[in-house]
Enzyme design. Structure first.
Site: not given
Lengths: 282, 979
Positions: B245, B311
């Site tokens: 990430h 998300h």
């Protein structure tokens, strides 16, 4: 200590402004303060955006202004009822300033969240200056926020609505469903306090029909004034459609005007409302 | 001694009753009515409230014109079942917080730590439900990950009502840092990397670090060279910083023999560098890839920023909270750009399963932990992004929804924000920042709790049964709005800080360490960090992803002014350390050093891994079935497909007018058609505007991911061209949401798509300015019969575009406007149905994905821009998903006017109507402008008909359809009419 900066355009030409100034409330999730200031500036009145806590802390005085504006927004996220928590903050900390302000020859404007705040403060309808809650802006009938352009028209001749035939601008709220008792409604009508009603594009009444009346408001009420006429509270946002290109159907209007060899305006018709306010102080 | 009181609020007549009841009935629950009562549970221990005070408090929480309340007395009503839904301990409770502030302000008494107001909702169900049905209804009203549910029958409820619940957080943890022994075998190292460090207190694993063996070795070797064991704080911190990430290892790693610098540097960054060099002083980029957002020139004084985030994993678990956190999170990427840009436009994108399906998939064995239904996910994510933007006063005009059943396990939620800021304040460039040694590290905004722990590492792993519930955060838009206002409207312009960044993935462990690069060091005192509740361990405080926080660097001489300002805006600000120039990241907790690592190791110690690709098996092409007989029916059915039909229900619940810049919104024309692009003014006194659009073609990926990427770029650009935005003012952003990125075949598709990005961007000279990737969008679970199931999303690339319109009064909308106007097709029609909506409609796979001659398109688009800016065009609409016939229908519906067009060529009629050849537009033109328009467009434009009548009529060599526009409109608007 300066009022909150407003991101003024660079090199903007000087505007002709009247000496009286407006106070635009901010803080806690109010969000339409900048475009509201822009609309007033264009109409000829300067405005300071002041955080409510700076008034509570006495860094600014309400009495230095002639127009008090509660702009749109989501103060406290609409929690415990739209406008309710912010109204509590005003009532708990600024109530004397507000009542003194209303005693003078001043005006108060509330738009959307501002209307919800004014309703919870009892500044509208304020029959006989009793500032109690007589009306409510309930959740929309559809249960969600509704953002769309609506047409509204004046339902009474007031200092605010002078010369206005219609206003076409967005509504954007989850709680704008005007509600009150029959007695209050009768009084509002009899005392000509209904400033604006939702209507169809051809100005015929909406008669409660969605989407012309977007939220289920009783008697199509979109805005009311206080009994003395000095407070205007409305759900739709004229400050969000200041320019011709902010109107929903401007591309079609432009094409029609062009083919009829008519000039294409730059400003929207909604600016008349703000000019009426400025006119009051001239 | 705890004093607990319960206030119950109800409407005298609830205006939402019918809509709410209808919605629940439409989900299959045979109820008569569903009432809602709002509950406030007030819990204090320092002092009790008097009955009078409680009555006053009650009256402050309602409007007496329409509501009533009770204090410590059950609401009496007719119903059959009562269901109360509240939050679990530690979950953000925005309504409770507002109620507490109201009470504090009124009583002039601050709540002490551990005292709080908790909100909950009590539902009264009228109508008899079986127990199973009642439990299913409760599951629809609540999410077990964040909610507590209590149910009572009318008899059980009696006169006493529901039980009082105080969801107080109670932690019994060891608030110290622990050394971790890495002198273990590889088997154990792998286990630590996958499942986490063993907690010495509980003996349980703390959750995934997502570190592989090579990374674990690198960490072990580093600490061996230091001659000591690492602490859990250090390992958790490295896991955050090295996560996929944060470090984007797949895009950063060398790939095969031909990409030693990796995909990002070779394809994305290189494209931008090449374009900037080519454009010279016409370069529009100001800040690319290095900051939280990308920034381009708006005009001589202003710049605009753009950033799009995803998300996905949190939204699969809690759609509302995940999407809300996504949008307010990307807002912070704007506030954290340079010295702080003002968020001025939000965008959204949702990839979800068919909301009418209800697949039986489970995260756990034996039908445990079921996935949420696609409809629940869709409604949740729509609402989450809406609440985020609406409460923050940021318009959300632009977005899309894409349906594919491969998104059922892992939906994709895209959230983006455009910001505006002056380029300079006269003394310094506002898009640059530099923390200095000696500056204080100040954290502002929300407090830190256990929410979001392991968020960054969690999203780097496929969703599996062990997903920790602490990975779910719920945003608090109002706290963030206060943060945003005080930064971008006040503190920035007073010059009170030297640097700022967002606390996103990895919390302060990432934000502080990232800023520490600017001055080469930091020293943090973790015990200074304000907590939501006591008892958190230092590693948790360091990596928590609690929302609404920013980290700033404040010069000592500005500290007092800064702290005073924030206090007066009721935004919590805390000095948590200082920036240094020691080259180290040092963290203390109550006087003990719990982390001391060289920044160079923290940021660059990650071992390099070589990625290998392998060509995937090519998709077989099915034969085309014969052409449908009734093409008018086919057209209506195409218009009603979920990927083509109107999703206006989203547009109207998203405020798209706040800030007063609406020019061309999400719906256009009398017929209210959703456009491909929107145009917004962001500087009141300027003629210029910001155009936004996007391109997404997941259905092309398996056949040809290179062309898929080109199609995304072309479509994102073409949406803006149709508004009149010049090509040379357009920039783009990439969001790769891939699947199984450890498989060489998936990496081969990724590599081809990245090559497409390079060729597309350099071909059009539209630079990438920002991007983000999410590489493991796979669902691993079980079906009803306990068989293991893997559902991977189709390789998905979202290309978002941003462009500056030179004069918004010249912009054109999509709808046909005046009877008698001429209709032109810009571009040509080819048989390119691979991955198209029509192929999906026919149920066939394979075929040819549209190709693009980019140099020819450049000329075409520049011609169209010229024509639009010279008032030669009345409407323009790009041809995209669903092809020519769908585009013609939307132009007609938009104007509520008929079109009569004649098409030529030797394509089969259905191919002609629905092929998805790129580079095309439908344009209408005033007959008086015919000559000048044709002169401007040259051979790119073909006159195909007129605006006339009430039908859409299409005639071709062996084709004739004629359908009333009103029928097309109802077909297009029906599928989501009930949402």
């Amino acid at each position: 200590m300066n009022p909150i900066a407003t991101g003024q355009a660079f090199g903007r030409k000087e505007l002709e402004l009247i000496p009286d100034k407006a106070l635009i409330m901010s803080g806690y999730g109010i969000n339409s303060e900048m475009e509201t200031r822009e609309a007033l500036l264009r109409a000829g009145m300067d405005a300071d955006i002041i955080h409510i806590n700076d008034l509570i802390d006495r860094k600014y005085r309400m009495c230095d202004y002639r127009l008090l504006v509660f702009p749109g927004g989501f103060s406290y996220g609409d929690d415990t009822g739209a406008g309710n928590a912010y109204a509590n903050r005003v009532r708990n900390n600024l109530w004397n300033d507000v009542t003194e302000f209303l005693e003078e020859d001043n005006l108060v404007l509330g738009i959307c969240n501002g209307f919800q705040i004014l309703a919870n403060l009892g500044l509208v309808p304020a029959f006989d200056k009793q500032y109690k809650r007589d009306i409510a802006l309930m959740p929309n009938r559809k249960g969600v926020l509704e953002c769309r352009y609506v047409t509204i028209k004046p339902a009474a001749e007031t200092l605010w609505t002078k010369g206005i035939e219609r206003i076409v601008c967005p509504v954007s709220h989850g709680e704008g469903n005007f509600s009150c008792s029959k007695e209050v409604l009768t009084q509002l009508k009899n005392r000509k306090m209904i400033a604006f009603t939702y209507c169809r594009e051809n100005l015929k009444p909406a008669d409660g029909e969605y989407p012309y009346n977007p939220n289920g408001s009783v008697a199509d009420i979109a805005g009311i004034t206080s009994a003395d006429g000095k407070v205007l509270a409305m759900m739709p946002h004229p400050e969000r459609a200041m320019e011709f290109v902010n109107e929903y159907d401007w591309p079609l209007q432009k094409e029609r005007l062009r083919r009829n060899q008519q000039p294409v305006p730059t400003e929207s018709m909604n600016m008349k409302l703000f000019r009426n306010i400025v006119g009051y102080f001239c | 001694m705890a004093y607990v009181h319960r206030i119950e609020v109800q409407y005298k007549t609830d205006p939402r009753l019918k809509v709410r009841t209808d919605r629940i009935r439409s989900l299959g629950f045979p109820i008569d009515e569903l009432h809602v009562i709002d509950i406030y549970t007030i819990s204090t221990h320092s002092r009790d409230f008097t009955p009078e005070e409680l009555r006053e408090i009650g009256s402050k929480l309602i409007n007496p014109v329409v509501q009533t309340f009770t204090v410590d007395k059950a609401t009496i009503a007719h119903f059959d079942t009562a269901i109360e839904v509240g939050f679990l301990p530690g979950v953000t409770d925005n309504v409770g917080t507002t109620a507490r502030q109201t009470i504090e302000d009124f009583t002039k008494r601050k709540f002490e730590p551990g005292e709080a107001v908790y909100s909950s909702q009590m539902y009264f169900v009228c109508g008899r439900l079986s127990l199973i049905n009642a439990e299913n209804l409760a599951a629809t009203l609540a999410n077990p990950l964040i909610n507590r549910v209590h149910m009572k029958t009318r008899t059980e409820y009696g006169t006493k009502g529901m039980d009082i619940v105080v969801p107080l957080v109670n932690l019994h943890e060891l608030p110290t840092a622990e050394p971790v022994d890495l002198g273990v075998d590889d088997q154990e190292l792998i286990r630590i990397g996958k499942e986490g460090i063993t907690d010495p207190e509980t003996g349980q694993r703390r959750g995934p670090l997502a570190l592989d063996l090579a990374q674990m070795h690198a960490i072990r070797d580093y600490f061996t060279s230091l001659g000591r064991k690492p602490t859990d704080v250090e390992i958790e911190s490295l896991a955050q910083t090295w996560s996929e990430h944060c470090k984007h290892t797949i895009f950063a790693s060398p790939m095969d023999d031909d990409m030693p610098k990796g995909l990002y540097k070779t394809c994305i960054q290189a494209a931008t560098n090449t374009i900037r060099a080519q454009k010279g002083d016409k370069d529009i980029c100001l800040s690319v890839f290095s900051d939280n957002s990308g920034g381009i020139i708006f005009d001589d004084h202003y710049l605009v920023t753009h950033k799009v985030e995803t998300h996905n994993s949190p939204s699969a678990l809690d759609p509302f909270g995940g999407a809300l956190t996504g949008i307010v999170g990307v807002n912070r990427d704007t506030i954290g750009f340079g010295l702080g840009a003002k968020p001025c436009i939000n965008i959204y994108g949702f990839c979800v399963g068919d909301p009418e399906s209800n697949p039986a998939l489970y995260r756990g064995k034996n039908n445990s932990n079921p996935i949420l239904s696609p409809r629940r996910i869709l409604e949740g994510v729509v609402s989450g992004v809406g609440v985020g933007g609406n409460c923050s006063g940021i318009p959300t005009p632009q977005g899309f929804v894409w349906f594919d059943d491969r998104y059922v396990g892992k939906p994709l939620v895209f959230a983006g924000t455009v910001g505006i800021m002056p380029r300079s304040d006269g003394k310094r460039n506002l898009f640059e920042k530099q923390a200095r040694s000696g500056d204080y590290i100040v954290m502002i905004g929300g407090r830190v709790g256990k929410d979001g722990i392991h968020g960054a590492t969690f999203s780097s792993e496929a969703l599996d049964p062990g997903s920790p519930v602490t990975a779910v955060q719920i945003g608090d838009p109002i706290t963030q709005k206060k943060v945003s206002d005080v930064i971008v409207k006040e503190a920035r312009d007073r010059g009170l800080y030297t640097s700022i960044t967002d606390n996103g993935a990895g919390g302060i462990s990432c934000s502080v360490a990232e800023m520490a690069k600017e001055c080469n060091g930091c020293h943090v005192y973790l015990d200074k960090v304000p907590l939501k509740y006591p008892g958190m361990a230092p590693w948790e405080i360091w990596i928590s992803e609690s929302q609404e926080r920013m980290t700033l660097a404040i010069p000592p001489e500005k500290l007092n002014e800064f702290m005073d300002l924030l206090a007066s805006r009721e935004v919590e600000a805390t000095v948590i350390g200082s920036f240094t120039d020691t080259g180290r990241c040092v963290v203390e907790f109550h006087g003990t050093v719990v982390m001391d690592i060289e920044l160079s190791f923290l940021h660059d110690g990650l071992p390099i891994k070589l990625l290998k690709t392998e060509a995937p098996v090519s998709v077989q092409s099915d034969p085309m079935p014969s052409c449908p007989e009734h093409l008018d029916t086919t057209l209506k059915e195409m218009l009603a497909r979920k990927n083509i039909c109107s999703k206006e229900f989203i547009s109207v619940q998203y405020d798209h007018t706040v800030q007063g810049g609406h020019v061309l919104g999400p719906v256009q024309g009398a017929g209210r058609v959703q456009g491909m692009a929107t145009l917004t003014k962001v500087v009141p006194d300027s003629k210029k505007g910001v155009g936004l659009s996007q391109g997404i073609f997941p259905s092309y990926s398996e056949i040809d991911s290179y062309r898929m990427a080109i199609a995304c770029i072309d479509t994102a650009i073409r949406g803006l061209i149709a508004l009149g935005i010049p090509l040379d003012s357009i920039a783009i952003l990439d969001n790769f949401c891939w699947c199984s990125s450890d498989e060489p075949e998936r990496l081969a598709q990724l590599k081809a798509a990245a090559r497409g990005c390079y060729d597309g961007a350099t071909g059009f000279e539209t630079p990438f300015i920002s991007g983000k990737d999410s590489m493991f969008n796979d669902f691993r679970g079980y079906d009803e019969d306990n068989n293991p199931v893997l559902v991977s999303v189709p390789p998905t690339l979202l290309v978002s575009s941003i462009g500056i319109h030179p004069d918004v009064t010249k912009a054109v909308s999509l709808d046909a406007k005046i009877e008698g106007d001429l209709v032109y097709l810009i571009g040509e029609n080819r048989e390119e149905l691979g991955g198209s909506e029509y192929s999906a409609y026919l149920g066939i796979s394979g075929g040819i994905v549209p190709a693009l001659d980019i140099p020819a398109m450049k000329v075409r688009y520049q011609r169209l821009t010229h024509a639009i800016l010279h008032d030669l065009v009345v409407s323009a609409f790009p041809v995209t998903h669903g092809g020519l016939a769908v585009a013609l229908a939307k132009v007609a519906i938009g104007g509520k006017l008929g079109l009569d067009v004649t098409l030529t060529g030797d394509l089969r009629p259905d191919v002609l109507l629905f092929s998805e050849t790129l580079g095309r537009f439908i344009v209408t033109v005033d007959p008086d402008k015919k000559r000048s328009f044709e002169l401007a467009m040259g051979s790119d434009a073909t006159l195909i008909g007129r605006v006339t009548g009430k039908n859409l009529q299409i005639t071709g060599p062996s084709l004739r359809i004629s359908v009333p526009v009103s029928e097309l409109e109802s077909a297009n608007k029906k599928p989501f009419g009930g949402y």
